[in-house]
Design a protein around this motif. Structure first.
Motif, short mmCIF file in Angstrom:
data_model
loop_
_atom_site.label_atom_id
_atom_site.label_comp_id
_atom_site.label_asym_id
_atom_site.label_seq_id
_atom_site.Cartn_x
_atom_site.Cartn_y
_atom_site.Cartn_z
N LYS A 149 0.85 -1.19 0.00
CA LYS A 149 0.00 0.00 0.00
C LYS A 149 0.88 1.24 0.00
CE LYS A 149 -1.23 -2.64 2.83
NZ LYS A 149 -0.91 -4.08 3.07
N LEU A 150 0.49 2.23 -0.79
CA LEU A 150 1.31 3.42 -0.99
C LEU A 150 0.47 4.67 -0.80
CD1 LEU A 150 4.33 3.78 -1.97
CD2 LEU A 150 3.38 4.25 -4.22
N VAL A 151 1.02 5.67 -0.09
CA VAL A 151 0.39 6.98 0.04
C VAL A 151 1.44 8.03 -0.27
CG1 VAL A 151 -0.54 8.66 1.68
CG2 VAL A 151 -1.36 6.32 1.74
N TYR A 152 1.08 9.03 -1.07
CA TYR A 152 2.03 10.10 -1.37
C TYR A 152 1.27 11.39 -1.64
CZ TYR A 152 0.87 9.04 -6.27
OH TYR A 152 0.21 8.82 -7.45
N PHE A 153 1.95 12.50 -1.40
CA PHE A 153 1.37 13.82 -1.57
C PHE A 153 1.94 14.48 -2.81
CE2 PHE A 153 1.70 18.44 -0.95
CZ PHE A 153 0.36 18.76 -0.80
N SER A 154 1.07 15.00 -3.68
CA SER A 154 1.51 15.75 -4.85
C SER A 154 0.95 17.16 -4.78
CB SER A 154 1.06 15.06 -6.14
OG SER A 154 -0.34 15.12 -6.28
N ARG A 155 1.80 18.13 -5.08
CA ARG A 155 1.38 19.53 -5.03
C ARG A 155 0.59 19.90 -6.27
NH1 ARG A 155 6.89 22.60 -3.05
NH2 ARG A 155 7.17 21.44 -1.11
N SER A 156 -0.37 20.78 -6.08
CA SER A 156 -1.12 21.31 -7.20
C SER A 156 -0.24 22.29 -7.97
CB SER A 156 -2.37 22.04 -6.72
OG SER A 156 -3.20 21.18 -5.98
N SER A 157 -0.47 22.37 -9.27
CA SER A 157 0.27 23.35 -10.05
C SER A 157 -0.09 24.74 -9.55
CB SER A 157 -0.09 23.23 -11.53
OG SER A 157 -1.48 23.42 -11.71
N GLY A 158 0.92 25.58 -9.37
CA GLY A 158 0.69 26.91 -8.85
C GLY A 158 0.74 26.99 -7.34
N GLY A 159 1.01 25.81 -6.67
CA GLY A 159 1.09 25.79 -5.22
C GLY A 159 2.39 26.40 -4.74
N SER A 160 2.58 26.44 -3.44
CA SER A 160 3.78 27.02 -2.87
C SER A 160 4.97 26.14 -3.15
CB SER A 160 3.61 27.23 -1.37
OG SER A 160 3.44 25.99 -0.73
N GLY A 161 6.15 26.62 -2.79
CA GLY A 161 7.37 25.90 -3.12
C GLY A 161 7.74 26.19 -4.55
N GLY A 162 7.55 27.45 -4.98
CA GLY A 162 7.88 27.80 -6.36
C GLY A 162 6.67 28.19 -7.16
N GLY A 163 5.47 28.04 -6.57
CA GLY A 163 4.28 28.30 -7.36
C GLY A 163 3.35 29.32 -6.76
N GLY A 164 3.77 30.05 -5.74
CA GLY A 164 2.93 31.12 -5.22
C GLY A 164 1.87 30.70 -4.23
N GLY A 165 2.15 29.73 -3.39
CA GLY A 165 1.19 29.32 -2.38
C GLY A 165 1.09 30.35 -1.27
N SER A 166 0.12 30.20 -0.41
CA SER A 166 -0.08 31.14 0.69
C SER A 166 0.73 30.73 1.89
CB SER A 166 -1.57 31.19 1.05
OG SER A 166 -2.01 29.91 1.44
N ARG A 167 0.74 31.62 2.91
CA ARG A 167 1.46 31.32 4.15
C ARG A 167 0.53 31.63 5.31
NH1 ARG A 167 6.71 30.35 3.14
NH2 ARG A 167 7.15 30.32 5.37
N ARG A 168 0.80 31.00 6.45
CA ARG A 168 0.03 31.31 7.65
C ARG A 168 1.00 31.51 8.80
NH1 ARG A 168 -0.65 27.34 11.44
NH2 ARG A 168 -2.62 28.22 12.14
N GLY A 169 0.53 32.18 9.85
CA GLY A 169 1.35 32.37 11.04
C GLY A 169 2.10 33.69 11.00
#
Length: 434
Positions: free
Chosen positions: A64-84
């Motif tokens: 069984k495998l689980v993995y996270f993929s970022r949406s295009s335009g997300g943070s980490g080079g794609g302009g995501g938002s920040r909190r805190g």
């Protein structure tokens, strides 16, 4: 937001987060032209998927495998938002994306290795804007299950990946607790063909019995987050069904065996109370004429060879025997500790209505209606989810654990699990990186 001890920095997004009318659960269908659409099929996903965290649970029969993929335009080079940032709270990048689930046959582990290699784009650079922290997870991934030890050298040799091992029971319980708290309509009952979702009161969740049906069966009394005891188990589980089914029917996969059982008639092979009592009930002890007195019992007196029986009937009888046995043993263990709620997980069930109904009837019968068998939408992914969430506990950068309610609406999927056997699924979520 609520903190969830032991969970990765994962937020399952509800409809209220973005103003949509309803929740979204993306279903990705395998290529219908593929040679093999079973557990060795590679999920079809965009080549632009940017994978950061991944976890794996290697069992005796399935990976069984689980993995996270970022949406295009997300943070980490794609302009995501920040909190805190206020009142001493650390800044965190919010990375929107999807949490993907997949499974492979352990006997075809090379297919899984190829999939991991393609998803992690091993040997690539950070030209796509991937963060250094994400890049680090390409060389080390969280792993649980016995295969995490058995195949350690293989992962290192083939992929250059080290498996950071997490305890199997810890992961099962952590994954179950997380899902029961974080996912709306995660648990449901299925009795006499009627499926009903169960509302979970978080303040009254514990104690409960978790029955994980993999190749074998583990029965775990859960008293709280990280507080549990494996109280029993049985070697008669999913591996038994698959192994004996393969010998009896020459089936090519677990899927084929389940399909056979759906079309079969166990009464052709099982000896019923009515067969012994001339078609009547044994009313004095509460046994109806249709109660199974002996699984496969008619084979004793029938003048038949194995080839004379239909594979569908053999598969049905086998499934009924194993499911009944698991249901009865589970209730007897719940009775030992005065537990009324029993949650069943593991890939043996696979959203198969007949399997669930058989287990539920056994629990209902032996408890005289006092105990309830409950099943989980994410039934086969408890261990790997638990392993996935340990990134928060062991990562070197500052990670925080968050989750929100994710009200998955499955009212139109009355006979299948969210993670159907032939589909590779994903759900919308977010992660927070310092």
């Amino acid at each position: 937001m609520q903190s969830f001890s032991g969970a990765m920095q994962l937020a399952l997004k509800s409809a209220s987060d973005d103003g949509r009318e309803g929740p979204k659960a993306e279903i990705r269908k395998p290529n219908p032209d593929a040679v093999d659409r079973r557990a060795s099929t590679l999920p079809r996903q965009s080549s632009s998927d940017r994978i950061s965290h991944m976890a794996i649970d290697i069992g005796g029969s399935l990976i069984k495998l689980v993995y996270f993929s970022r949406s295009s335009g997300g943070s980490g080079g794609g302009g995501g938002s920040r909190r805190g940032g206020a009142d001493g709270e650390r800044n965190e990048a919010i990375c929107d994306g999807r949490l993907h689930f997949a499974r492979f046959e352990t006997s075809k582990i090379d297919v899984c290795l190829e999939f991991i290699k393609s998803k992690l784009q091993l040997g690539g650079s950070d030209s796509n804007g991937e963060s250094k922290s994400s890049s680090r997870y390409k060389s080390v991934i969280k792993a649980t299950g016995g295969g995490a030890y058995k195949f350690t050298d293989l992962f290192k040799e083939k992929l250059g990946i080290s498996l950071d091992k997490e305890d199997e029971m810890d992961c099962l319980v952590s994954g179950a607790n997380f899902l029961l708290k974080a996912v709306h309509q995660e648990a449901f009952t299925c009795l006499n063909g009627q499926k009903e979702f169960v509302r979970i009161d978080h303040s009254d969740l514990y104690p409960y019995l978790l029955v994980n049906i993999g190749s074998g069966v583990s029965m775990i009394k859960v008293d709280g987050d990280g507080v549990f005891e494996r109280v029993s188990g049985t070697s008669v589980g999913g591996g038994t069904f698959w192994g004996m089914g393969k010998l009896l029917t020459k089936c090519s996969s677990f899927d084929d065996l389940l399909e056979m059982s759906h079309k079969g008639n166990n009464r052709v092979i099982d000896m019923l109370v009515g067969d012994i009592y001339g078609g009547t009930d044994y009313a004095k002890v509460g046994l109806t004429s249709t109660t199974i007195a002996s699984s496969f019992g008619k084979a004793i007196s029938d003048q038949k060879e194995l080839a004379d029986y239909k594979s569908e009937d053999l598969a049905r009888s086998l499934l009924r025997m194993i499911s009944n046995n698991i249901g009865q043993i589970s209730y007897l263990n719940a009775l030992r500790f005065g537990l009324k709620r029993i949650f069943f997980g593991g890939f043996f069930i696979r959203g198969h209505e007949y399997t669930m109904d058989t287990i539920a009837v056994a629990v209902d019968y032996w408890s005289k209606g006092e105990a309830k068998a409950m099943f989980l939408q994410h039934e086969g992914f408890l261990g790997v989810l638990g392993a996935f969430m340990t990134y928060e506990k062991h990562a070197h950068d500052d990670l925080m654990a968050h989750y929100q309610q994710f009200p998955i609406n499955l009212s139109n999927k009355t006979s299948k699990s969210l993670f159907d056997l032939h589909d590779h699924e994903s759900i919308e979520c977010s992660v927070y990186e310092a």
